[in-house]
Design a protein around this motif. Structure first.
Motif, PDB file in Angstrom:
ATOM      1  N   PRO A   1      -7.088  -1.053  -5.070  1.00 60.79           N
ATOM      2  CA  PRO A   1      -6.756  -2.070  -4.066  1.00 60.79           C
ATOM      3  C   PRO A   1      -5.541  -1.731  -3.206  1.00 60.79           C
ATOM      4  N   TYR A   2      -4.676  -0.836  -3.655  1.00 62.52           N
ATOM      5  CA  TYR A   2      -3.437  -0.582  -2.920  1.00 62.52           C
ATOM      6  C   TYR A   2      -3.196   0.897  -2.603  1.00 62.52           C
ATOM      7  N   LEU A   3      -3.588   1.796  -3.502  1.00 62.99           N
ATOM      8  CA  LEU A   3      -3.270   3.208  -3.310  1.00 62.99           C
ATOM      9  C   LEU A   3      -4.121   3.840  -2.215  1.00 62.99           C
ATOM     10  N   GLU A   4      -3.480   4.774  -1.501  1.00 65.86           N
ATOM     11  CA  GLU A   4      -4.184   5.552  -0.486  1.00 65.86           C
ATOM     12  C   GLU A   4      -3.757   7.011  -0.607  1.00 65.86           C
ATOM     13  N   LEU A   5      -4.679   7.906  -0.321  1.00 63.59           N
ATOM     14  CA  LEU A   5      -4.358   9.324  -0.313  1.00 63.59           C
ATOM     15  C   LEU A   5      -3.733   9.697   1.020  1.00 63.59           C
ATOM     16  N   SER A   6      -2.651  10.448   0.954  1.00 62.02           N
ATOM     17  CA  SER A   6      -2.058  10.966   2.194  1.00 62.02           C
ATOM     18  C   SER A   6      -2.350  12.452   2.361  1.00 62.02           C
ATOM     19  N   HIS A   7      -2.351  13.184   1.248  1.00 62.28           N
ATOM     20  CA  HIS A   7      -2.600  14.626   1.305  1.00 62.28           C
ATOM     21  C   HIS A   7      -3.333  15.061   0.045  1.00 62.28           C
ATOM     22  N   VAL A   8      -4.235  15.999   0.219  1.00 68.09           N
ATOM     23  CA  VAL A   8      -4.834  16.694  -0.922  1.00 68.09           C
ATOM     24  C   VAL A   8      -4.691  18.186  -0.662  1.00 68.09           C
ATOM     25  N   SER A   9      -4.163  18.902  -1.612  1.00 68.31           N
ATOM     26  CA  SER A   9      -3.841  20.312  -1.417  1.00 68.31           C
ATOM     27  C   SER A   9      -4.668  21.179  -2.351  1.00 68.31           C
ATOM     28  N   SER A  10      -5.357  22.164  -1.777  1.00 72.24           N
ATOM     29  CA  SER A  10      -6.118  23.129  -2.562  1.00 72.24           C
ATOM     30  C   SER A  10      -6.212  24.414  -1.762  1.00 72.24           C
TER      31      SER A  10
ATOM     32  N   LYS B   1       0.852  -1.180   0.000  1.00 69.82           N
ATOM     33  CA  LYS B   1       0.000   0.000   0.000  1.00 69.82           C
ATOM     34  C   LYS B   1       0.897   1.242   0.000  1.00 69.82           C
ATOM     35  N   LEU B   2       0.696   2.082  -0.986  1.00 67.58           N
ATOM     36  CA  LEU B   2       1.533   3.267  -1.145  1.00 67.58           C
ATOM     37  C   LEU B   2       0.680   4.532  -1.114  1.00 67.58           C
ATOM     38  N   LYS B   3       1.350   5.652  -0.803  1.00 63.35           N
ATOM     39  CA  LYS B   3       0.661   6.912  -0.546  1.00 63.35           C
ATOM     40  C   LYS B   3       0.752   7.866  -1.742  1.00 63.35           C
TER      41      LYS B   3
END
Length: 886
Positions: free
Chosen positions: A586-595, A562-564
């Motif tokens: 299945p593997y990706l995850e959000l760590s930050h969203v910038s706006s 699982k990667l960020k």
């Protein structure tokens, strides 16, 4: 005419700019001119019948403004709006009869009458009245042959006895009537003038018999014709004082007309479309007589008729104003020659000798130098005095370039002693300098002396497009644009770094845009741009190699970690779609969203974690990268914005994260650091190994996929008519995403030089013409693409088979026999290609492609690239139920 003169003389190849619109403009002009003329003929004829006074029909203002507007719009097909308006303003700055003298060869009336009439109709409908003079040589020869008379020539001059004169007169009257009739059918008021203009004496009665030498020109019939609103159509028959008809060479007669009227343009229409360099086989683009005439006559290929023609034109222009020029052109390219910077045929003018100076003492006339400097916006506004600038020049090495009257002045600072790159410090031109192409001549001279150069221009400069055309690359910041050519990668990096970080990087406004008034339309702002022919060639060879290897192996998953993902610029439609797919990945995850606009608000539509929008700054990104908190950065930012973020990531040593950029900033990268991420056409292994991936544009993806299988068969410029839903205009309010404005409407924009036009061209390795439009639906793009191919090289079935073979096994590309509909692609994650209509001549195929601009055109393709870069399955996270299967 403003055009590049590189290689015009001395055996060098004649280069022509704007080749991407050449064939398109030609076809559009001739076809649209006919249509326009047909629809306006009744209106014009009605005007003629109803307005009996000569005053009521004596000018362009008597015709419908809407007709003129329509013609101007059609002219925009071959050049920018700026070019068309510029030349219309230029041509209408003189009296009507001083616009142009056009000499038409007799063969053109026989072989290209519809095209000729269409082109003249265009000029007429924008209020321009050329004086048209035609020959009839081929028709005379044919009639004489039919009557068993063998034509005789001495020194290239036809011996004209009484019998031949009878045929000559008959031919002139017939051909004149044919041209006038063709023009009248197109709604053009045309007046035949077959006598009464040229007075003559015998050239040599004993030797040539009834051949004349013009000794007078009667302007009255021509002026009366134009005053009444009619195009004058002349023959080259002349008369002695006693009334004897004499035959006069049409080229000579056209020259005499030019001497009398002193027009801006003297146009010779011929089948070759210009003067051909006998050594290279290339068409000569420009001849500047004051600079090149003597050397030109020494060229081995300049002989016989070519040498005579050049000498005659030289003698003609010596007696005309410097603003006058001669164009030798094919009839199909007449509008392109007159209304675009690049032109199309051979342009000949006197020009000026260029003078180089290395010190202020060499200028001689200080007042002339000061007058030229006063064109500089800084000096003109009082921010900088001319005296203080001149004082600076006394202390530093420089080289100046200018013509004799200093209509153009360029100053290059060249401080080699301190290892400084040469800088173009001033480039100042009057209106005359721009219109007479002195600017291009001087820049060419600079480029010969300096193999590397940089300069800075204000982004509001109305000559901006010209500077872009001269540069290898550019970088924009804080309202100014840094340009360069000839620099190595490390030099570019250092230059950009200094420009990006220094608050006083020798900022300079080079142009005299306000003074010249030539380029008046706003110019699109651009960011980093490094597209040039060298790298276009590199792309071409790479693309050809890939397209001959269909069905590349699909990338299966080699990673289950699982990667960020950090998403910079998550407010737009693309960001929202990508968030939705990452949520199901299945593997990706959000760590930050910038706006910046949404900072502090909860991220909606993401269920794996409780994410709050942040407003990440450069220092934040450095910290996240240093701590290894992000595995892949996605830049979903406007063009020209993401470089500081990329630099921040790169500044952290030993970084292992990947970067995907959705803007156009790195699609033209030449450093080798960035890989263009279009998996169906580029090497998937290269994408997988890349650390930095430039995500293709939406229009560009659909067009490339639709054209690529035919690359080996293409024989001209593909024309792409693209229409997008208004989501393509982004979330920031504008007329292009205003539903009320778009209702029952279609908005064309960026008619030439759109960034996707350059992107498609650079990736396919060939020039394309692309015209984008926005329509009233929300998402989805429809491309209708006309592709010229080698005649009879493929059947319709073979064309479809090429596409099916090329894309067999591609899960996101579907090939259909029918033309796909845009409503069927909305919400789908691929490209549909169909239509494959082959014309009756079997030299042009029309392909239709549809793509969702937010999905495969942006976020879906981004996820493909992330998957490849991180070792996941290529289609992980892309919903199966939205696949398009072939």
């Amino acid at each position: 005419m403003l055009r590049n003169t590189t290689g015009s003389i001395g055996g060098l190849a004649a280069k022509k700019a704007a080749s991407s619109v050449r064939s398109v403009g030609k076809k559009v002009l001739t076809s649209n001119a006919s249509k326009l003329a047909a629809t306006t003929a009744a209106r014009c004829n009605s005007t003629k019948a109803n307005n009996t006074s000569s005053a009521s029909i004596s000018s362009a203002s008597a015709r419908s403004y809407s007709t003129r507007s329509t013609v101007v719009q059609l002219l925009n097909n071959i050049g920018s709006k700026r070019e068309v308006e510029q030349y219309l303003k230029y041509f209408t700055s003189v009296s009507s009869q001083q616009f142009a003298v056009i000499k038409v060869g007799g063969a053109i009336i026989t072989q290209q009458l519809p095209e000729l009439a269409s082109c003249l109709a265009f000029l007429y409908h924008v209020g321009l009245y050329p004086i048209v003079l035609h020959g009839t040589g081929p028709q005379i020869n044919e009639l004489l042959e039919n009557e068993g008379v063998e034509p005789e020539y001495i020194d290239g001059i036809r011996i004209t006895d009484a019998k031949t004169m009878e045929v000559v007169r008959k031919c002139f009257l017939e051909q004149n009537l044919r041209l006038v009739t063709a023009l009248e059918k197109m709604g053009v008021h045309a007046r035949p003038i077959t006598a009464g203009v040229f007075g003559a004496e015998y050239l040599d009665k004993d030797k040539y018999q009834l051949v004349g030498k013009v000794n007078s020109v009667n302007k009255a019939p021509i002026e009366a014709s134009i005053e009444a609103g009619y195009l004058p159509i002349l023959t080259s028959l002349a008369e002695t004082p006693s009334g004897q008809l004499l035959n006069v060479n049409a080229d000579v007669a056209a020259g005499e007309l030019a001497r009398e009227f002193e027009p801006l343009k003297i146009v010779y229409l011929n089948e070759k479309g210009g003067i051909i360099n006998g050594n290279t086989g290339e068409k000569v683009s420009v001849i500047n007589l004051d600079e090149e005439y003597e050397d030109l006559l020494k060229e081995s290929w300049v002989k016989y008729g070519t040498k005579l023609k050049i000498k005659e034109i030289h003698d003609l222009l010596q007696h005309l104003p410097r603003s006058s020029s001669v164009a030798i052109i094919d009839v199909d390219d007449l509008q392109k020659e007159l209304f675009t910077d690049s032109g199309a045929g051979t342009l000949i003018r006197r020009g000026y000798k260029l003078i180089n100076r290395n010190s202020l003492k060499e200028f001689g006339n200080p007042d002339l130098l000061r007058s030229a400097l006063l064109r500089d916006p800084e000096i003109k506004s009082g921010k900088l005095s001319a005296a203080s600038y001149l004082k600076t020049l006394e202390k530093i090495p420089f080289k100046s370039y200018g013509d004799e009257p200093l209509e153009v002045l360029a100053i290059v600072i060249n401080d080699e002693a301190n290892n400084q790159l040469p800088k173009l410090d001033k480039f100042l031109s009057s209106r005359t300098g721009w219109l007479n192409n002195v600017t291009d001549n001087i820049f060419s001279s600079i480029k010969k002396d300096f193999k590397e150069l940089y300069w800075i221009v204000n982004e509001n400069d109305s000559n901006l497009s010209w500077y872009f055309s001269k540069a290898d690359g550019s970088f924009a910041k804080n309202g100014e644009i840094l340009f360069w050519y000839g620099l190595k990668t490390n030099q570019v990096s250092e230059l950009i770094k200094e420009f990006d970080t220094s608050s006083n990087f020798n900022s300079s406004s080079l142009s005299s845009s306000k003074e010249s008034g030539v380029f008046s339309s706003p110019t699109q702002k651009r960011g980093l741009h490094t597209y040039n022919n060298h790298f276009k060639s590199q792309f071409y060879h790479a693309r050809r190699q890939i397209t001959t290897n269909p069905n590349p192996p699909k990338r299966e998953s080699t990673n289950n970690q699982k990667l960020k993902v950090a998403l910079i610029g998550a407010r737009g439609y693309t960001g929202q779609n990508l968030i939705s797919m990452i949520d199901k990945h299945p593997y990706l995850e959000l760590s930050h969203v910038s706006s910046r606009e949404l900072s502090g608000q909860k991220l909606q539509g993401y269920n794996k974690d409780n994410i709050v929008y942040s407003n990440l700054q450069v220092e934040d990104i450095k910290e996240l990268e240093s701590n290894g908190e992000v595995d892949v950065w996605v830049m979903a930012l406007p063009n020209g914005v993401c470089k500081p973020f990329v630099d921040a990531i790169d500044s952290v040593g030993g970084t292992k994260s990947k970067i995907i950029d959705l803007s156009a900033d790195y699609r033209f990268d030449t450093t080798g650091e960035w890989v263009y991420g279009l998996p169906e056409l580029n090497d998937r292994n290269e994408i997988a190994k890349a650390r930095k991936i430039s995500n293709p544009g939406c229009y560009a993806t659909g067009a490339q996929v639709a054209i690529a299988p035919l690359v080996d068969y293409i024989a001209g410029t593909p024309t792409i008519f693209g229409v997008s839903g208004y989501s393509g205009a982004g979330t920031k309010p504008s007329p292009k995403n205003n539903v009320k404005i778009l209702n029952n409407n279609l908005i064309p924009y960026s008619l030439t030089d759109h960034i996707h036009e350059k992107e498609i061209s650079s990736q396919l390795g060939l020039d394309v013409a692309f015209t984008p439009h926005v329509a009233q639906w929300f998402q989805g793009i429809s491309h209708t693409i006309s592709i010229p191919i080698k005649p009879k090289s493929l059947t319709s079935r073979e064309i479809r088979n090429l596409y099916q073979d090329r894309y067999q096994g591609e899960q996101l590309i579907s090939v259909s026999g029918e033309a796909p509909l845009v409503k069927d692609i909305s919400g789908k994650h691929g490209v549909v290609i169909g239509g494959f209509a082959l014309n009756s001549k079997e030299n042009r195929v029309v392909v239709v492609a549809t793509i969702d601009n937010l999905l495969k055109g942006a976020s879906t393709q981004c996820l493909q690239n992330i998957n490849l870069a991180l070792g996941y399955g290529e289609y992980d996270g892309i919903p199966d139920d939205l696949f398009i299967r072939g």
